[in-house]
Design an enzyme around this catalytic site. Sequence first.
Site, PDB file in Angstrom:
ATOM      1  N   HIS B  60       0.917  -1.285   0.003  1.00 46.93           N
ATOM      2  CA  HIS B  60       0.061  -0.194  -0.117  1.00 46.93           C
ATOM      3  C   HIS B  60       0.834   1.131  -0.013  1.00 46.93           C
ATOM      4  CE1 HIS B  60      -3.977   1.864   1.528  1.00 46.93           C
ATOM      5  NE2 HIS B  60      -3.255   2.821   1.056  1.00 46.93           N
ATOM      6  N   ARG B  64       0.918   9.354  -6.331  1.00 50.52           N
ATOM      7  CA  ARG B  64       0.147  10.688  -7.147  1.00 50.52           C
ATOM      8  C   ARG B  64       0.212  10.770  -8.511  1.00 50.52           C
ATOM      9  NH1 ARG B  64      -2.117  10.900  -2.226  1.00 50.52           N
ATOM     10  NH2 ARG B  64      -0.789  11.386  -0.638  1.00 50.52           N
ATOM     11  N   HIS B 232      -4.658  -0.914   6.225  1.00 52.66           N
ATOM     12  CA  HIS B 232      -4.320  -0.011   7.092  1.00 52.66           C
ATOM     13  C   HIS B 232      -5.327   0.150   8.427  1.00 52.66           C
ATOM     14  CE1 HIS B 232      -7.359   2.761   5.390  1.00 52.66           C
ATOM     15  NE2 HIS B 232      -6.502   3.165   4.396  1.00 52.66           N
ATOM     16  N   ASP B 307       1.533   2.767   3.571  1.00 51.46           N
ATOM     17  CA  ASP B 307       0.556   3.612   3.272  1.00 51.46           C
ATOM     18  C   ASP B 307       1.165   5.267   3.016  1.00 51.46           C
ATOM     19  OD1 ASP B 307      -1.865   5.194   2.776  1.00 51.46           O
ATOM     20  OD2 ASP B 307      -2.487   5.081   4.805  1.00 51.46           O
TER      21      ASP B 307
END
Lengths: 308, 434
Positions: B60, B64, B232, B307
């Site tokens: 994970h 962008r 998460h 994350d």
Amino acid sequence: MTWRHRSVIDLDCWTREELYFLLDQARHMENVMDRPVKKVPALRGKMCVNLFFENSTRTRVSFELAEKMLSADVVNWSVSGSSASKGETMRDTAWTLEAMGADIVVMRHGAVGAAQYLASKLKRGIVLNAGDGTHAHPTQALLDLYTAWKHLGDLEGRKIALVGDVLHSRVARSDVIAFKTMGCDVVLSGPPTMMPREAHALGVSYERDPRKAVANADMVYLLRIQRERQQDGLFPSVDEYHRWWGADEELMKYAKPGALAMHPGPINRGVEIASEVADGHQSVILEQVRSGVATRMALLYLCGGGAR
Amino acid sequence: MGKTLFKDFKIFNGTDFIKEDSLLVEEGKIAKIGCGLECEGADVVDGNGRLLTPGFIDLHAHFRDPGQEWNEDLKSGARAGAAGGFTTLVAMPNTKPAVSEPALVEYVMSHGAAAHAARILPAGCVSKHREGKEICEMEKMAEAGAVFFTDDGAPVATSQLLRLALLYTGHVLPRIMEHPEEISLFKGGQVHEGRVSALSGLKGIPGASEEIDVARGIALVRETGGRIHFTHLSSAGAVELIRNAKRAGLEITCDTTFHHLTLNENAVINSGYNARFKVNPPLRAEADQKALWEGLQDGTIDAIVTDHAPWHMDEKDEPFQEAPFGIASLECAAAVLLDYRARNYPKVPLELLFTKMTSSPAALLTEKWQGLGRIEEGACADLTVIDEERTRIVDCRTWKSKARCCPWEGIALTGWPVMTYVEGNKIWQDEEEL
């Protein structure tokens, strides 16, 4: 006492001695307010910027009067919305203020942490928090303390009941810190939907029934209820709120005889406070407004270097 | 491609430390594992007793790209991963545009590969344009290389859509990865609802927000027979729900992050509400943090992820309430965990943590990548060298990532990756090793 505070974000790092020292200074400042010429030269040559991202006539005017009575030069900078919404970062705002030579920045902002953030970016300027979102309003707590102190004297062991929307109240959070530091027993009351889930983290107790909360209280502090909270579903109706948690003479009977009724203003008559209490002999609400100028003068004087 | 001999290492094979101390890499694969191996003509990497593990796998991460490359792009992300000891990174699809069609899956794979750093594997969206209305062309996206389907950044919008996605993917297509959050409880939230929200006045996000969505997913897996991976995880309640669901034999897996294991809500308070600690899901209470460690130890939690959420300084360096959610951590995540474990959970075996960063996440990828995360003869030579004794201060200014804002900036940590290899090629080396 050597004054160690420069910027003031909240009162959580103040000692009881420091609070009393400020209250004592405020008493001197209040004397200035009664003079024919309401001006002393304590901050002559200092530049104060009142930077308000949120509308607040009372607090801004109170600060401005305090600054002018101390002979500071004052600039009022009103900005609608957040720094981000006008396309400038808070960092840029901070650096602009620094470049302009601001000595003291009084800031109100809708975001929690904004005052602390600004203080972290200024190398020289002092930041006084005039309210950051739902977090803190230290000068309101100081003026509340001053008002209570004038009436009650030593605050150790006094019982304070705070009633209303604690969840969204920066006043409540700063008041809890200030009154607890003074050794008061603080009890919260209000709808459970308007209480922090872990209110005990504030170091106080919660009592759903306002009559029990104000029982034998030396001071009953009513918090402002915003009607839009009803739209959020946090309480079912203004009428139910007033009948259960609103302060009327009946509720005040549970408090100690002569207990003070306080409110940060502006008041919602008939919602959190009935007119008979707001205008009654126990009310010190207008006195709080006067205390605001005196305590802000004291704070500006001490943090602005007047005592050094 | 030549041969490389790794000698004098303490080798972790994906589940255990083994007695052999050397391995030979040929043609990008592990050719031989043994004690005191020698190989004439091979490049030699002398471990001097340091650790050698399969390359870390992060299920994970956010890059962008496409759309907001000033925050991070696939190349800088791949290089950042390499510098953190990661050899495989799963890119979340909540970019702008969202990765919800095969061409964009291919874009992520090809642009990631161009960095010649960590391998980037794309996750595709569950719903077209991430709008929560119709499921994507999942067969085509899987064929193009998608390894998960997720609308991460948000939960799958409706129970009906999640149900359809679980039915459609079944046991054939990549797993559904769910971002567990009940939107109406999250709305406007900034921090964990508890001590930090009480003290700060910031709007709280209750643990129940996560639990309710996990419960929804479990119910739908029970009903459809599909597979779901909750990502998460942050709350004790969600860990307990998944523990029970696993005991009931449902195909449910989950991960938690390096930061939820090593930080809690007190960090938000102690930092003076510094936005570096603002993350979704929020840093929760100490009891939740403890439950995550328990979940790791009893097998409830399958993987540890970053994350990684990079933001440009101008966006992240704002007052807490105004800053976006997200912690950038690829380059220090492993060190953060190793340092934290040594200080707080020394009895938790290193093997357990490394398993959750290597073989265990590999098992959740698609079939093509199932061989990753292991050191065994014939396996892909994705390797990470770790110096348990190395102490370094986190300095975001030197990062390969474009992000410069991280909770551990300026903190000294002990235990760092120092070299990373993908398919036998060295993709990163700590400057102090040069």
